[in-house]
Design an enzyme around this catalytic site. Structure first.
Site, PDB file in Angstrom:
ATOM      1  N   ASP A 108      35.856 -20.522 -40.156  1.00  0.00           N
ATOM      2  CA  ASP A 108      37.018 -20.522 -41.067  1.00  0.00           C
ATOM      3  C   ASP A 108      35.910 -19.415 -42.369  1.00  0.00           C
ATOM      4  O   ASP A 108      35.461 -19.151 -42.612  1.00  0.00           O
ATOM      5  CB  ASP A 108      36.945 -21.974 -41.804  1.00  0.00           C
ATOM      6  CG  ASP A 108      37.724 -22.874 -40.614  1.00  0.00           C
ATOM      7  OD1 ASP A 108      39.075 -21.941 -39.251  1.00  0.00           O
ATOM      8  OD2 ASP A 108      37.410 -23.916 -40.717  1.00  0.00           O
TER       9      ASP A 108
ATOM     10  N   ASP B 138      40.183 -29.027 -45.329  1.00  0.00           N
ATOM     11  CA  ASP B 138      38.802 -28.532 -47.045  1.00  0.00           C
ATOM     12  C   ASP B 138      39.601 -27.985 -48.637  1.00  0.00           C
ATOM     13  O   ASP B 138      40.870 -28.433 -48.523  1.00  0.00           O
ATOM     14  CB  ASP B 138      38.498 -26.970 -45.861  1.00  0.00           C
ATOM     15  CG  ASP B 138      39.529 -26.400 -45.985  1.00  0.00           C
ATOM     16  OD1 ASP B 138      40.968 -25.760 -46.249  1.00  0.00           O
ATOM     17  OD2 ASP B 138      39.566 -25.477 -44.863  1.00  0.00           O
TER      18      ASP B 138
END
Length: 345
Positions: free
Chosen positions: A76, A118
């Site tokens: 990511d 996140d």
């Protein structure tokens, strides 16, 4: 880590003269693209925070002028660390690196659960509760071994042909099913303050660290999400193999950029380190290249193996399987470019 080809059955009389692009002077010939080079090997990039895996591959592919490149396992944008990038024939070994173990160092922020699991998501739950070290340590065995894990809604998993993150961004309610994953090792390595805890995890293919953080928070009743993530190991590649982006760019700008860039690469066969190697004579290698099986009588080799690779005079020949004492080729390597200047372990 493709070229779109458009076919047409238009007749010559249907053709319409091409209009010059804006900004191009009439009569000025289009600039030629730089020729692509046949490059084979692995670059283990230390991907920085803020860069997508696709952007990272595009950057190094341009620097190397490589004809073909791909990566072994998406990171990511929030994450940094090991992003193995395969060039040329190394792309044939990508699945074996992706299937290897990974090691992550990550930080969990307590008190907030987000929709992305996140720091980039929006808060969906908050709490003032904070866990102690003893409470954290007590739950870790429940997340070790083979466990069932629900992936994040914002993930690349496909649902009826669509990526989960695309559906989530469109506002659709997504219910992902729990999947079995394996966590080999999970340790609490630090608590910088009451709001954060640092962990290290060694896990198998398909494990989502973001899901671990989310589930830690739910189990502890204090909510949580990943605030920092770094991948340290992917399959055979570890921290000692990492090359920062700045080093790759600097190599390409030197007087002998081609040689300097090649010197950052590792050989294709490193990606197959966990598979059995079968050493063949030049005669047998020729048979393998023609797609024929080779009997392994008298060689030190398993009688059966789902995956193995064959070499001849230290050079990769093919990927395949071993069936009833025979090496059966599945993919043959074609090294049309020299492999000189590669980093050797």
């Amino acid at each position: 880590m493709s070229t779109d080809i458009l076919g047409t059955d238009a007749r010559p009389s249907d053709a319409v003269p091409a209009r010059p692009r804006e900004g191009r002077r009439p009569g000025r010939p289009p600039q030629r693209k730089r020729p692509r080079r046949e490059i084979n090997g692995w670059l283990i990039l230390d991907k920085p925070v803020g860069m997508t895996s696709t952007e990272a591959v595009g950057l190094v592919k341009r620097l190397y002028q490589a004809a073909k490149a791909g990566h072994a396992g998406t990171l990511d944008p929030l994450a940094s660390g090991a992003l193995p990038i395969a060039f040329g024939e190394a792309t044939k070994t990508v699945p074996y690196v992706v299937d290897g173990r990974k090691v992550y160092r990550f930080t969990v922020r307590w008190g907030i659960e987000t929709d992305t699991d996140d720091a980039e998501g929006r808060a969906v739950a908050t709490t003032d509760k904070r866990p102690t070290a003893a409470e954290i340590e007590a739950i870790l065995p429940g997340f070790t071994g083979e466990i069932l894990q629900v992936p994040p809604r914002y993930s690349a998993i496909k649902i009826a042909g669509e990526r989960a993150y695309d559906l989530a961004r469109d506002g659709e309610v997504i219910e992902l099913e729990a999947r079995p994953v394996e966590v080999y090792r999970l340790n609490l390595v630090g608590q910088p303050d009451v709001d954060h805890a640092e962990f290290e995890a060694e896990c198998g293919k398909g494990t989502y660290v973001r899901s671990l953080a989310r589930d830690f928070g739910r189990r502890l009743g204090c909510a949580g999400h990943v605030s920092a993530l770094r991948r340290l190991v992917v399959g055979p590649f570890d921290e000692d193999d990492l090359i920062p982006v700045a080093d790759v760019e600097a190599a390409g700008e030197g007087e002998d950029g081609v040689a300097a860039l090649a010197g950052l690469l590792q050989p294709v066969e490193i990606g197959l380190a966990d598979l059995p190697e079968i050493a063949l004579s030049s005669v047998d290698a020729g048979r393998i290249r023609r797609g024929q099986s080779v009997l392994l009588r008298g060689r030190e080799a398993p009688v059966e193996a789902d995956a193995a690779y064959a070499t001849s005079a230290g050079r990769l020949v093919a990927l395949g399987s071993i069936e009833a004492g025979e090496f059966v080729p599945r993919r043959v390597f074609n090294f049309s470019a020299p492999e000189q200047g590669l980093r050797r372990r």
